[in-house]
Motif scaffolding. Structure first.
Motif, PDB file in Angstrom:
ATOM      1  N   PRO A   1     -66.831  16.793  -2.371  1.00 18.24           N
ATOM      2  CA  PRO A   1     -67.200  17.867  -3.296  1.00 18.24           C
ATOM      3  C   PRO A   1     -66.653  17.666  -4.698  1.00 18.24           C
ATOM      4  CG  PRO A   1     -66.483  18.748  -1.194  1.00 18.24           C
ATOM      5  CD  PRO A   1     -66.165  17.292  -1.179  1.00 18.24           C
ATOM      6  N   ALA A   2     -65.411  17.147  -4.800  1.00 16.41           N
ATOM      7  CA  ALA A   2     -64.835  16.909  -6.123  1.00 16.41           C
ATOM      8  C   ALA A   2     -65.651  15.875  -6.871  1.00 16.41           C
ATOM      9  CB  ALA A   2     -63.389  16.459  -5.987  1.00 16.41           C
TER      10      ALA A   2
ATOM     11  N   GLN B   1     -68.874  15.217  -6.456  1.00 12.51           N
ATOM     12  CA  GLN B   1     -70.137  15.838  -6.842  1.00 12.51           C
ATOM     13  C   GLN B   1     -69.939  16.763  -8.037  1.00 12.51           C
ATOM     14  OE1 GLN B   1     -71.257  17.682  -3.160  1.00 12.51           O
ATOM     15  NE2 GLN B   1     -72.104  15.792  -2.285  1.00 12.51           N
ATOM     16  N   GLN B   2     -68.813  17.482  -8.033  1.00 18.27           N
ATOM     17  CA  GLN B   2     -68.518  18.361  -9.158  1.00 18.27           C
ATOM     18  C   GLN B   2     -68.334  17.558 -10.436  1.00 18.27           C
ATOM     19  OE1 GLN B   2     -64.774  20.438  -8.950  1.00 18.27           O
ATOM     20  NE2 GLN B   2     -65.508  22.115 -10.231  1.00 18.27           N
TER      21      GLN B   2
ATOM     22  N   ARG C   1     -71.676  16.453 -11.713  1.00 19.58           N
ATOM     23  CA  ARG C   1     -72.426  17.535 -12.348  1.00 19.58           C
ATOM     24  C   ARG C   1     -71.867  17.835 -13.737  1.00 19.58           C
ATOM     25  NH1 ARG C   1     -76.363  20.709 -10.981  1.00 19.58           N
ATOM     26  NH2 ARG C   1     -76.661  22.753 -11.973  1.00 19.58           N
ATOM     27  N   ARG C   2     -70.563  17.810 -13.882  1.00 17.95           N
ATOM     28  CA  ARG C   2     -69.981  18.034 -15.197  1.00 17.95           C
ATOM     29  C   ARG C   2     -70.415  16.952 -16.169  1.00 17.95           C
ATOM     30  NH1 ARG C   2     -63.715  19.933 -14.926  1.00 17.95           N
ATOM     31  NH2 ARG C   2     -63.948  19.522 -17.142  1.00 17.95           N
TER      32      ARG C   2
ATOM     33  N   GLY D   1     -69.010  21.760 -18.870  1.00 19.06           N
ATOM     34  CA  GLY D   1     -68.673  22.256 -17.539  1.00 19.06           C
ATOM     35  C   GLY D   1     -67.355  22.993 -17.534  1.00 19.06           C
TER      36      GLY D   1
ATOM     37  N   ALA E   1     -67.152  26.892 -16.557  1.00 19.82           N
ATOM     38  CA  ALA E   1     -66.275  27.323 -15.451  1.00 19.82           C
ATOM     39  C   ALA E   1     -65.319  28.401 -15.930  1.00 19.82           C
ATOM     40  CB  ALA E   1     -65.529  26.128 -14.907  1.00 19.82           C
TER      41      ALA E   1
END
Length: 407
Positions: free
Chosen positions: A11-12, A14-15, A18-19, A400, A404
């Motif tokens: 997940p990190a 993928q995050q 995305r950023r 991002g 956030a």
């Protein structure tokens, strides 16, 4: 255990991707309005991915629709154009000068939306009083434009070292080891808990920010040496579009390069430094204007334009000293161009001839052409513009993080 760690890392990753894609997409709008289809074509992302990213950027207030896209010649209804939102997060800049304070707000497009300046003598004034006045100015300019600042950057005439937000030495202000960011935050918080107190605060040398403003807003190459003056003399070296700060952040102290080793003593402890020949106090003293006070650049420009022989001689001597120091920098660093900024830009008509003579005589690593030395069109606005625009560019580079924080 390894499988669990891999699942946790996914997940990190993928995050992070995305950023990176948010920054890639937002960066496409820096040059003007675009449609989703145009962004997909230039970035290589799918239209679905671009649409999702644009929606996120719009929700965060970074993009706004601005009407139909310019027809591309393709069959079908044109898409909707989007652009950086002029009402989105803004950059707040502050400047501490020896004889002034200033503040500005810059929107996402890089346009100045508010600008305030206060003439005040800050030399040897308590830092608490200076920062209290700056806090008032920052609040006034932020409140007047109706935008929400994403951060605050402050230009200061001093050495800002590795410790974040700490001015290690600002001799023309009489400051040393001052935690400027923390003290300014305290001053902002004292005024009715103003929301500016919660902003990230960056502090940088005024010459660095002036050089960065020249890089971002000027019309020259991506490799240049920016020379500027207020009370002291500073320089910023930009190489391949990046500011060269040095190992400890002290690069650019051209004002303390010896021009004549046996010359007058300098407050820094050395002798014959450039500031003793081309700094504010030296030029005013040579022109017979040492006790006049006020705006020294405007005074010298006015007297020079009127043909005052003492002022013309003082500026010629300052130009020669600048040329000697600049020639040494060119021989050592080989920049593509030299740019006069700050107060020097407004005195360029009287400084450039002597500078060019010295450069032509002393640059030995290559042929030297007069048009490689120019005056910045930003003048004394450079450091404050660099502060405000730097905040905006940080948002565009990593939207991002801002999105956030807003969420």
């Amino acid at each position: 255990m390894r499988d669990t760690d891999a699942r946790r890392a996914r997940p990190a990753s993928q995050q992070g991707m995305r950023r990176a894609n948010l920054a890639l997409v937002l960066g496409e709008f820096a040059a003007g309005p675009r449609s989703r289809a145009e962004v997909a074509a230039t970035t290589g992302l799918t239209r679905a991915a671009v649409s999702s990213l644009v929606d996120e950027l719009t929700t965060a207030g970074l993009l706004a629709e601005c009407g139909p896209a310019v027809p591309s010649g393709k069959v079908g209804r044109p898409g909707t154009a989007l652009a950086l939102d002029p009402q989105g997060p803004a950059g707040l800049g502050g400047e501490i000068g020896v004889e002034h304070l200033a503040a500005c707000v810059v929107d996402l497009r890089g346009e100045v939306r508010g600008w305030l300046r206060q003439d005040v003598t800050n030399r040897d004034r308590p830092a608490e009083a200076v920062l209290r006045d700056l806090a008032v100015l920052l609040r006034e300019v932020a409140d007047s434009c109706g935008l929400t600042p994403a951060g605050l950057a402050v230009a200061v005439p001093g050495l800002v070292g590795a410790a974040e937000g700490v001015v290690e030495r600002a001799p023309n202000l009489g400051w040393s080891d001052l935690p400027l960011a923390a003290e300014l935050r305290r001053a902002l918080r004292e005024a009715d808990a103003h929301p500016l107190a919660d902003l990230p605060i960056d502090v940088d040398n005024e010459a660095n920010l002036g050089g960065l403003a020249e890089l971002w807003l000027g019309e020259g190459p991506d490799d240049f040496l920016h020379l500027s003056a207020e009370a002291g003399i500073g320089a910023a070296l930009v190489v391949d579009g990046r500011l060269l700060r040095g190992a400890r952040g002290y690069a650019g102290e051209l004002g303390h390069v010896p021009v004549h080793p046996d010359g007058p003593a300098c407050p820094c402890g050395a002798r014959g430094c450039l500031e003793q020949y081309a700094g504010e106090a030296a030029v005013l003293r040579a022109a017979g204007l040492a006790d006049t006070g006020g705006d020294w650049v405007a005074l010298l420009a006015r007297r020079a334009a009127d043909g005052d022989p003492a002022v013309l001689a003082a500026l010629e001597a300052a130009g020669s000293a600048l040329g000697v120091a600049a020639a040494g920098a060119v021989n050592l660093l080989d920049p593509a161009a030299l740019v006069l900024g700050g107060g020097y830009a407004e005195l360029a008509a009287w400084l450039l001839p002597a500078m060019r003579t010295e450069l032509a005589d002393r640059v030995t690593v290559r042929a030297w052409y007069d048009d490689w030395l120019t005056a910045s069109r930003l003048g004394r606005r450079g450091p404050l513009l660099g502060a405000g625009i730097g905040v905006v560019r940080a948002v565009v580079a990593d939207p991002g993080r801002f999105a956030a924080a807003e969420a």
